[in-house]
Each structure stands twice: as C-alpha cells, then as structure tokens.
Scaffold this active site. Structure first.
Site, PDB file in Angstrom:
ATOM      1  N   ASP A  13     -13.427   0.101  -5.664  1.00  0.00           N
ATOM      2  CA  ASP A  13     -12.780  -1.195  -5.908  1.00  0.00           C
ATOM      3  C   ASP A  13     -13.338  -1.905  -7.133  1.00  0.00           C
ATOM      4  O   ASP A  13     -13.356  -3.137  -7.187  1.00  0.00           O
ATOM      5  CB  ASP A  13     -12.903  -2.119  -4.670  1.00  0.00           C
ATOM      6  N   LYS A  16     -10.808   0.185 -11.495  1.00  0.00           N
ATOM      7  CA  LYS A  16     -10.462   1.364 -12.301  1.00  0.00           C
ATOM      8  C   LYS A  16      -8.979   1.368 -12.661  1.00  0.00           C
ATOM      9  O   LYS A  16      -8.605   1.798 -13.747  1.00  0.00           O
ATOM     10  CB  LYS A  16     -10.788   2.651 -11.522  1.00  0.00           C
ATOM     11  N   GLY A  40      -6.870   2.443  -3.476  1.00  0.00           N
ATOM     12  CA  GLY A  40      -5.825   1.455  -3.740  1.00  0.00           C
ATOM     13  C   GLY A  40      -6.089   0.878  -5.112  1.00  0.00           C
ATOM     14  O   GLY A  40      -6.973   0.043  -5.270  1.00  0.00           O
ATOM     15  N   HIS A  41      -5.385   1.380  -6.108  1.00  0.00           N
ATOM     16  CA  HIS A  41      -5.645   0.936  -7.483  1.00  0.00           C
ATOM     17  C   HIS A  41      -4.650  -0.164  -7.862  1.00  0.00           C
ATOM     18  O   HIS A  41      -3.453   0.074  -7.937  1.00  0.00           O
ATOM     19  CB  HIS A  41      -5.573   2.125  -8.445  1.00  0.00           C
ATOM     20  N   GLN A 223     -12.489   5.788  -5.610  1.00  0.00           N
ATOM     21  CA  GLN A 223     -13.748   5.362  -4.960  1.00  0.00           C
ATOM     22  C   GLN A 223     -14.864   5.194  -6.012  1.00  0.00           C
ATOM     23  O   GLN A 223     -14.556   5.062  -7.191  1.00  0.00           O
ATOM     24  CB  GLN A 223     -14.169   6.333  -3.855  1.00  0.00           C
TER      25      GLN A 223
HETATM   26  P1  IMP Z   1     -12.564   7.440   3.940  1.00  0.00           P
HETATM   27  O1  IMP Z   1     -12.621   7.813   2.492  1.00  0.00           O
HETATM   28  O2  IMP Z   1     -11.254   6.832   4.359  1.00  0.00           O
HETATM   29  O3  IMP Z   1     -12.992   8.588   4.827  1.00  0.00           O
HETATM   30  O4  IMP Z   1     -13.662   6.302   4.204  1.00  0.00           O
HETATM   31  C1  IMP Z   1     -15.052   6.530   4.050  1.00  0.00           C
HETATM   32  C2  IMP Z   1     -15.722   5.315   3.420  1.00  0.00           C
HETATM   33  O5  IMP Z   1     -15.264   5.165   2.069  1.00  0.00           O
HETATM   34  C3  IMP Z   1     -15.411   4.000   4.119  1.00  0.00           C
HETATM   35  O6  IMP Z   1     -16.543   3.160   4.027  1.00  0.00           O
HETATM   36  C4  IMP Z   1     -14.289   3.426   3.283  1.00  0.00           C
HETATM   37  O7  IMP Z   1     -14.205   2.026   3.402  1.00  0.00           O
HETATM   38  C5  IMP Z   1     -14.717   3.862   1.902  1.00  0.00           C
HETATM   39  N1  IMP Z   1     -13.609   3.964   0.957  1.00  0.00           N
HETATM   40  C6  IMP Z   1     -12.687   4.955   0.896  1.00  0.00           C
HETATM   41  N2  IMP Z   1     -11.825   4.720  -0.100  1.00  0.00           N
HETATM   42  C7  IMP Z   1     -12.213   3.593  -0.697  1.00  0.00           C
HETATM   43  C8  IMP Z   1     -11.726   2.868  -1.821  1.00  0.00           C
HETATM   44  O8  IMP Z   1     -10.768   3.242  -2.488  1.00  0.00           O
HETATM   45  N3  IMP Z   1     -12.418   1.729  -2.126  1.00  0.00           N
HETATM   46  C9  IMP Z   1     -13.506   1.333  -1.441  1.00  0.00           C
HETATM   47  N4  IMP Z   1     -13.999   1.969  -0.383  1.00  0.00           N
HETATM   48  C10 IMP Z   1     -13.358   3.106  -0.022  1.00  0.00           C
END
Ligand code: IMP
Length: 427
Positions: A13, A16, A40-41, A223
């Site tokens: 977040d 990017k 979520g970009h 991420q």
């Molecule tokens: P997952 O990727 O859905 O398995 O989540 C694993 C961890 O990564 C969790 O803490 C999510 O909140 C975090 N996470 C996954 N995608 C994002 C993102 O795009 N932004 C911020 N945190 C993320």
C-alpha cells in the site's frame, strides 16, 4: 533497453499504482509480476479513480502493452470483471496479455483461505481471503492449474478431476464443509477460458522483443518487501515475493536486464493484517494519520495500522532489493503534525540494535528509538518543485535519504499524476 522495477518497500500500500501509472506515460510495456487480487493499486488520472487488483497500472497509457506475468495468480472472475469495468469507463484493454504460465485461483483456494484462517483462530494471519496463499501453495505442490490449461478443455477435465477429488477430501473430512461439484467448476472455468483465450500468450517473448527494441519496460510489484515470504515477518507475510528478485522470476527476465530499482516508501508506515510493526502508533496520532490519509485496505476495507517511518526496516528493504532510488509517497499527509518521528534503531533487552530481525518474537520485543524532527505544518499538495517545499519538509526528506542511504527520485504529494515532485532523475 531500460527496465525500471517499481517495488513496494514496506508492508504494501505504498502507492505503487500511482507511480506506475505516472511512469507508464513514457513506457511501452508494464509487467505485473507477483501476488494476485490481494493487491489493490489505486490510480487517479484523467479517466477517473480506479482500484486495480490484477491489471497493470499502465493500462491507461494507450501505447503501453500490459502483461500479467507468470508470477501472478489470477482469479479469472476478478480479471474479467476488471476488464469489463475498465471498458465501460472508456479504457482500452486490447493491449492486455496474460502469461500462459500464470496459475489460476480456483474456488477451493478461496474456500480454504477462509477455512485455514478460521482454524488458526487467535493466530490468524489476517489474509485478504482471496485464495492467494492456497493458490501459491498448490503451485509449489505441483497441484496448480495454469491459464494455458484453460485452452485445452479435455485435458482440463482430467486435471481438475484429479485435483478436485483431493481437495474435496480436505474440504469434507478436515473442515466438514460441502464438496465442490466437478461439473460446476469445470463448466465455469471453461467459460472463463473462452473469455480469456484471446489474452493468453507466451509473454516472455513479448518482453524480450520489447527489450530488443530498447523500449522502456516497467516491472510492477505488488505488496511490499516486509511481506516477502523469505525476508518479511514470517509467517505474517504474503505468499509470493514482492522483491525485485521476484520481478525476474515473475516476469521472466534476467537480473542484468533491470536498469533501475525504484523503492516506493510511504512517508510513514502502514500495515494491514497481523504481525509485528515496531513503529505502530496505537494512539491519537495513529488515528489521525489513518483518518486523514483514509488508510483503509483497498481490497478488504480493513483499517490499516499506522506508525512512524521505520528507517531500520527501510534500510533492510533497500539492502535486499538494491534500490537505486526511492519514491516517497503521501508526504502531504504529515503536513498537520507539529513534530515527526523517525525510528533510527531498536531497543532490545537493554541493547541497541540497528537491524531488522528475522524472528517475529524478537521484532515484537523491539522498542523503537526515535529521532524527532519539527513538522512543517502547511499544505504541500499544490507544490511541484522540490525547492518550493517548506524547509522542514526538505529536512525530513534529507534525513530519510541519509538514514536509508538511497537518493529520493520523486515525491508524491497527492493522488493525482501531476501531484508529483521529481527531485532527481530515475534513469
Ligand atoms: P494474503 O496475501 O491475502 O495471503 O495475506 C497475507 C498478508 O499480506 C496479510 O497481512 C495481508 O493483509 C497482507 N497483504 C496482502 N496483500 C496486500 C496488499 O496488497 N497490501 C497490503 N497488505 C497486503
């Protein structure tokens, strides 16, 4: 021949999407290389405001070929919906392509993401429940179904039958939920296949051709480095590598082709989901930042945990990625605070440490050591030249540069493309 990798440098977040949308104006190709629709970009540009989960943020620049690389896991329903929504709003998607090697998120992945989280009870990871972790687990277990597999319906039936038999045992015997119907899943994925077939390609050839034509290519990370499964706060991480190394693997190019690595840092820190965050502010200042910056998850709507800039974590992230430059985003948000803090080290059991530990138990015990700087207490979103920034804002940025040992290339002071200050050239 330049390739610029745009990499999240914190816990995701970082902004990017904005940076890629902006740089894409001059690029010819953007490749998204990791994650799935957990990302979520957010992009705000002349077309409006968009929240992209899978489609590269270069889609708004008509000359850009956008590729969803082999390193991304794709939920076809989400992708089709994203294409439709973009088309409805006048955005052309005819230059979008998908790697035939990209794995698919299947209905059982989404179910299992939720069931596994519930089974972890108090130790839940706080995933986005999009099925991303289970899909990457199946990729490693050689149980995945790839985008290219949708093109051969007969073979798909055999593959799905085998995998679904196994998944249904887990669903029914371990979690006590209803099995999934082979015919329903099959016919749904056949429909997705028909819809997505025109986009599916051997994308590494397209990438190589762009490189041979010496076109500007962007690698778009998802991420952030501190969510990397190897280097992040394991197990509170995501499941694919958001690092520049993940860019090589997830797009299909060698490391020597990458010319610049731009680390995207927020001017403060946020994290969504569980796991250690040494500079988290569980107080009024944290709440103030959250509300002012609307720090709520783009994909899940969850409130993000907010805290001061952590230079220890930032140095670590710079080291494991080899950032050649930094983009500092959301600097405008700090404009109301009388004093700003930067974490320059941690106190651990009476000792001072200056590294980001690989142990979450250690990180949980780390107390941040702060340096205080005066805030500039003025709006800056209208400023376009570095020299026009208040002296105290420049002091803050200079201190970040010193602590992270990385030059700042650009500063974002608002969500729109033009709300950007170019400090030093990226290339
Ligand atoms: P997952 O990727 O859905 O398995 O989540 C694993 C961890 O990564 C969790 O803490 C999510 O909140 C975090 N996470 C996954 N995608 C994002 C993102 O795009 N932004 C911020 N945190 C993320």
């Amino acid at each position: 021949m330049p390739v610029i990798a745009v990499i999240g440098a914190q816990w995701g977040d970082e902004g990017k999407g904005k940076v890629v949308d902006l740089l894409a104006e001059k690029a010819r190709m953007v490749v998204r290389f990791s994650g799935g629709d957990n990302a979520g970009h957010t992009v705000v540009n002349p077309y409006g405001e968009f929240k992209l989960h899978l489609i590269p943020s270069g889609i708004f620049s008509s000359q850009v070929v956008c590729i969803i690389g082999n390193g991304v896991v794709i939920n076809p329903a989400v992708l089709i919906d994203e294409v439709d929504q973009l088309n409805q709003r006048g955005v052309d998607t005819t230059k979008l392509f998908i790697s035939d090697r990209a794995h698919l998120i299947m209905p059982y992945h989404i179910l299992l993401d939720g069931l596994e989280e519930e089974a972890r009870a108090g130790k839940a990871l706080g995933t986005t429940r999009r099925g991303v972790g289970p899909a990457f687990a199946d990729k490693a277990a050689r149980l995945g179904i790839r985008t290219g597999d949708l093109l051969d319906k007969e073979a798909l039936m055999e593959q799905l039958r085998l995998i679904l038999d196994y998944k249904n045992i887990i669903l029914t015997k371990i979690y006590g939920v209803s099995p999934l119907s082979l015919n329903e899943v099959y016919s749904q994925y056949c429909q997705y296949g028909e819809r997505l077939a025109p986009y599916v390609r051997e994308t590494t050839i397209m990438l190589e051709e762009a490189l041979n034509r010496e076109e500007l290519v962007l690698l778009e990370g998802a991420q952030g480095a501190l969510l990397d499964p190897d280097f992040g706060t394991y197990p509170y991480t995501t499941s694919s590598s958001p690092l520049v190394g993940g860019g090589c693997l997830g797009a299909g190019l060698g490391p020597t082709r990458i010319s610049r690595i731009l680390g995207v840092f927020k001017a403060y820190c946020t994290r969504v989901g569980s796991g250690p965050m040494p500079t988290e502010l569980k107080n009024e200042t944290g709440n103030l930042i959250r509300e002012q910056a609307h720090e709520y998850g783009t994909t899940t709507g969850r409130p993000r945990r907010c805290g001061w800039f952590d230079a220890v974590a930032a140095r670590f992230s710079t080291r494991i990625n080899g950032f050649t430059g930094a983009a500092i985003t959301r600097l405008d948000i700090l404009g109301t605070l009388p004093t700003l803090k930067i974490c320059v080290g941690y106190k651990l059991d009476g000792q001072t440490i200056d590294y980001f530990s690989g142990s979450i138990a250690t990180l949980e015990k780390c107390q941040p050591i702060y340096e205080e700087l005066p805030g500039w207490q003025a709006p800056i979103s209208h400023i376009r030249e570095y020299e026009q920034l208040p002296v105290k804002a420049r002091q803050y940025l200079t201190r970040l540069e010193e602590l992270v040992s990385c030059p700042v290339n650009l500063i974002s002071v608002g969500s729109a493309r033009e709300q950007t200050i170019f400090k030093t050239p990226i290339l």
